[in-house]
Write an enzyme that holds these catalytic residues in place. Structure first.
Site, mmCIF file in Angstrom:
data_model
loop_
_atom_site.group_PDB
_atom_site.id
_atom_site.type_symbol
_atom_site.label_atom_id
_atom_site.label_comp_id
_atom_site.label_asym_id
_atom_site.label_seq_id
_atom_site.Cartn_x
_atom_site.Cartn_y
_atom_site.Cartn_z
ATOM 1 N N TYR A 149 0.833 -1.202 0.000
ATOM 2 C CA TYR A 149 0.000 0.000 0.000
ATOM 3 C C TYR A 149 0.872 1.258 0.000
ATOM 4 C CZ TYR A 149 -3.254 3.589 1.682
ATOM 5 O OH TYR A 149 -3.986 4.737 1.834
ATOM 6 N N LYS A 153 1.191 3.863 -3.058
ATOM 7 C CA LYS A 153 0.734 5.238 -2.830
ATOM 8 C C LYS A 153 1.868 6.223 -3.146
ATOM 9 C CE LYS A 153 -2.810 6.514 -1.039
ATOM 10 N NZ LYS A 153 -4.136 6.930 -1.591
#
Length: 387
Positions: A149, A153
């Site tokens: 993640y 990101k």
């Protein structure tokens, strides 16, 4: 600005989520036209003139359909933030990286001049201590992110800022982009972290805290984050000299606090005792590492919810907080003061919380049992590591 005769049209990707919904309502109140784009329909009631477009951010034709005729895009859709979601690498990359590429391409192709990307603290933070950090901090090198993640990101944050000042197709003008990097979101009705915490409290799993009592982290109330997004959209307009174009901003309540102390009013507000036991963060990190290893092995057959992932351990136990100076100066961001009272009320109104405490002795015995089990599990793995 909003004073124009023509209403401004905003698209919110991931608009069915908690934050997307709150942002939509705020923009709608200000008189804007709002379109929500998401793979699932909104669970909350929406004003009838808020349009919902169902689609998949991974499919370019869906994205293209959604951005057509839009003035400004809030790209908040993402996947893999917490718990077992963190461990699904393919989907995380497809949504966070490819999805963002689709948004950027569609904005350029369809003459959208403003894009605000909802990023995260994690793009610069990987477990190192950060005190009053600012936007000049470099991205954490991609290979140092222990979770997909944060890594994806970061890639999306980079791509969005790099796309700033791209010439729009078929019309004069440029794409103006910025990224907002919020702390962990809280607020009444937040669906991702708070229910998991309440679940741990109610199941009696929340029996200890970890890390130093002096460690400080940050949170952002959903309505402060909404205001930051609305201000960022304004700061990308010609009226404001596109002052936010190509810029990143950390966004929080601006009140560093110990992670566990922050949740104390929630625990006690629901009638549970606050844990007095403090364990070393290294033990918890090791436990999280083991959990991730086990999930890696049996996850394909049994996709259990990990108690904690390594990323969650250092996000909660290692000091990292940021200065709001840039957001205040360039976006006129003024975080209001909030507390957890509304959150406590929200859970209580849904039947959470308990009336009586277990006796001190039985609680003490349970704690001793719990810790010895944790230590035993951890120790049983040590020979394997050494061999």
């Amino acid at each position: 600005g909003m004073g124009n005769a023509r209403k401004e049209t905003f698209l919110i990707t991931g608009g069915s989520g908690y934050f997307g919904n709150r942002l939509a309502l705020s923009l709608h109140k200000k008189g804007a036209k709002v379109i929500l784009f998401d793979i699932i329909p909104p669970s909350q009631e929406l004003p009838e003139d808020v349009v919902f477009v169902q689609g998949d951010i991974r499919e370019y034709p869906d994205v293209e359909k959604a951005v057509t005729g839009v003035d400004c895009v809030f790209h908040i859709a993402s996947y893999g933030m917490s718990g077992r979601e963190q461990l699904n690498r393919q989907l995380i990359e497809a949504v966070n990286v490819q999805g963002t590429q689709n948004i950027l391409k569609a904005c350029v192709e369809h003459g959208v001049s403003r894009l605000i990307y909802t990023s995260t603290f994690n793009v610069v933070f990987g477990g190192q201590v950060i005190e009053n950090g600012d936007e000049s901090l470099p991205y954490l090198p991609l290979h140092l992110h222990p979770d997909h993640y944060s890594r994806t990101k970061s890639m999306a944050d980079m791509a969005v800022l790099k796309a700033n000042a791209t010439v729009l197709k078929g019309r004069s003008g440029l794409l103006n982009t910025c990224t907002l990097r919020p702390a962990g979101i809280y607020g009444p009705g937040e669906q991702r972290h708070l229910p998991r915490i309440v679940d741990y409290i109610e199941k009696g799993i929340f029996r200890f805290v970890y890390g130093k009592p002096s460690s400080l982290v940050e949170f952002v109330h959903v309505d402060n984050l909404v205001s930051a997004h609305v201000l960022a959209a304004e700061a990308l307009t010609p009226e404001k000299q596109h002052r936010a174009a190509g810029q990143a901003y950390f966004i929080s309540d601006g009140r560093p606090v110990n992670n566990f102390e922050f949740f104390r009013p929630l625990v006690e507000g629901l009638g549970y005792p606050f844990p007095t036991l403090r364990l070393p963060i290294s033990l918890i990190y090791f436990f999280a590492f083991l959990t991730e290893m086990i999930h890696h092995l049996i996850g394909p057959f049994y996709n259990f919810q990990p108690l904690l992932t390594r990323t969650e351990v250092y996000k909660t136990g290692v000091t990292h907080y940021f200065s709001m100076a840039k957001a205040k100066a360039e976006l006129s961001y003024e975080p209001r003061d909030y507390n957890l009272d509304e959150v406590v009320q929200w859970f209580r109104s849904r039947g959470h919380g308990k009336k009586c405490h277990r006796s001190f002795l039985s609680r003490l015995l349970l704690n001793i049992l719990f810790v010895s089990a944790l230590v035993a599990v951890s120790l049983s793995f040590l020979p394997v590591v050494g061999s």
